[in-house]
Enzyme design. Sequence first.
Site, short mmCIF file in Angstrom:
data_model
loop_
_atom_site.label_atom_id
_atom_site.label_comp_id
_atom_site.label_asym_id
_atom_site.label_seq_id
_atom_site.Cartn_x
_atom_site.Cartn_y
_atom_site.Cartn_z
N TYR A 23 3.24 2.15 13.74
CA TYR A 23 3.65 3.16 12.78
C TYR A 23 3.04 4.53 13.10
O TYR A 23 1.88 4.64 13.49
CB TYR A 23 3.34 2.75 11.34
CG TYR A 23 1.90 2.37 11.04
CD1 TYR A 23 1.06 3.23 10.37
CD2 TYR A 23 1.40 1.11 11.40
CE1 TYR A 23 -0.25 2.89 10.08
CE2 TYR A 23 0.11 0.74 11.11
CZ TYR A 23 -0.72 1.64 10.45
OH TYR A 23 -2.02 1.28 10.15
N HIS A 53 0.84 -1.20 0.00
CA HIS A 53 0.00 0.00 0.00
C HIS A 53 0.88 1.25 0.00
O HIS A 53 1.75 1.41 0.87
CB HIS A 53 -0.90 0.04 1.24
CG HIS A 53 -1.69 -1.22 1.45
ND1 HIS A 53 -2.13 -1.62 2.70
CD2 HIS A 53 -2.13 -2.16 0.58
CE1 HIS A 53 -2.79 -2.76 2.60
NE2 HIS A 53 -2.82 -3.11 1.32
#
Length: 473
Positions: free
Chosen positions: A138, A75
Site C-alpha cells: 500500500y 483501521h
Amino acid sequence: MSDTVDSPRPKQLTIRETSIPGMVLIDLPVHGDNRGWFKENWQREKMMALGLPDFGPVQNNISFNDKRGATRGIHAEPWDKYVSVATGRIFGAWVDLREGPSFGTVFTSEIGPDTAIFVPRGVGNSYQTLEDDTAYVYLVNDHWSPNAAYTFLNLEDETVAIEWPIPLAESERSVKDLAHPRLADVSPFAPLRTLVIGADGQLGRAIRKALPDADFANRLRVDLTKPETLDAVRWSDYDTVINAAAYTAVDEAETVEGRTACWDSNVTGLSRLAVVCCDNRLTLVHISSDYVFDGSGYAPRTETDALAPLGVYGQTKAAGEALVSQVPRHFVLRTSWVIGDGDNFVRTMSSLARRGIDPSVVDDQIGRLSFTDDIAAGIVHLLTVRPQYGIYNFTNEGPQVSWADIAKQVFEMTGHDPSRVTGISTAEYFAGKNAAPRPLNSRLALGKLAGTGFVPRDADEALRDYLQDAQRA
C-alpha cells in the site's frame, strides 16, 4: 449495507465505483509469460486520466503474511491509501468511518495482483489472506505519526456484519485488533477542515457567516510575515486554506516603509503559504485585485489578459497571482472595489450625505462593486463545484459605473439629493497628493465565473441591501 464485487482479470486499465463515496476499485492489466508476470501497479498519468485523484503518495509499505487466514484491521487512518497485492490474494473489507451519511457503509472485494483499490482518508481498512505467502502492498500520502488521529472498529462488529471467508475464530488476529470497539462506540472520523487566514478583515468576517464550521485565524495566530506562526499550524487537519489577508493600503505602499511592508505580506509571506499548500496538498483560495492591470482601454479584462500593474500594491498582487498559480489546487478571485463590514467608500458617502457634506468624486474610473457577502458565496461555490483550478474574475453583476455614479446612488438610496455629488477626474482629484496610481478601467469580464454556474447579485440590488442593513445596525 454490504456490496461485493467480483474481480475478473481485466484486459485494460479501468476504474469502478464502490458503495463508499470516494473509494474506487482499479482493474490492472497483468502481462504474463513462462517467466511470470508484470504489471504497472501505480501509474499516475493513466490513473488520473481515468478519474483517480492525484493523492501524492510519499511512502510505500509491504505487509507480508506467511499463512492463509491472517486477518488485520479495521483501521481508519488520516491519510489516503492505495492498496494492491504483489503475491497471493486477500479478501478486503472496508467500512466508512467518516462523519456523515455514509458512516457504517461496507464494501468487500477479493483483491489479487490484477486489482487495486483507492481508500480515502477515514475509511476503515481490513483484510484477510486467502493464500499463504501473501504480500499486501500500500501507498500512503502522509508519513506515519504516533500523534495522528486514528479510528478503529472491531472485526467482529455485528452491525456491519462482514462475511469473512475464513471464520474469525479460525483466523490469526492481533491482541489489539481483538480489543477494538463496536460501531456504536466508534467516534466518527472528523472531516478535514478549512482554515481562513485574515479572519478579522472585511472579507474574513463575511466568510465567517458563509463557512461557520471553518477555522478562523487572526493575525496573532497566523501572520504570513512571521514564518513561526505558519510552522505552528497542524496542516494535516486541513484540506483548504482561504487567504483573506493582505496589505491593502495602496497609497502607503508607495512610501519606503509601506513598500517593504506590502511586499513582505503580499509576496514574501504569500510565498511561504504557497509552499505549505504544495507540501500538504491543500487547496489555496486567494484574493487578488483589478490593480494587476494598468487600466488602459475600455474593454472588460479577462482572466488571460496580460498583467501590467501601475503601482507597488498592484505589483505585489500580480506577483502573488504568479506564486499562487504554482499551487496545483488553487482558486484566485480577482476582485475590484470591495465593500464589506468596515470602513469603505459606501459608508463614507453615506456619512457625508447624512452630515450635509457635498463631495467631489472621481468619475473617470469605471468598474463594479464587489460585496464581501457575494465574494464569500462565490468562494463556497467554487469549493463545492470544484471547476477547473485557476483565476476567476469576481465582481457583482450589472452596469459598469464610476465612483461618482455610486456616490450618487448612495445619496439617492439614503434619501438625499444625488446632485450634491460633483464628478471630478482622477488627475484633478489627486493633484498635489502623494497617492498611488489608480487604474481607470477596472472592468472585469465575468463569463468564466458564470460558466461555473455562479452569477453574483446585481450590484444595485446588493448596494440597496447593504445600505438597509447599515441603517438597521
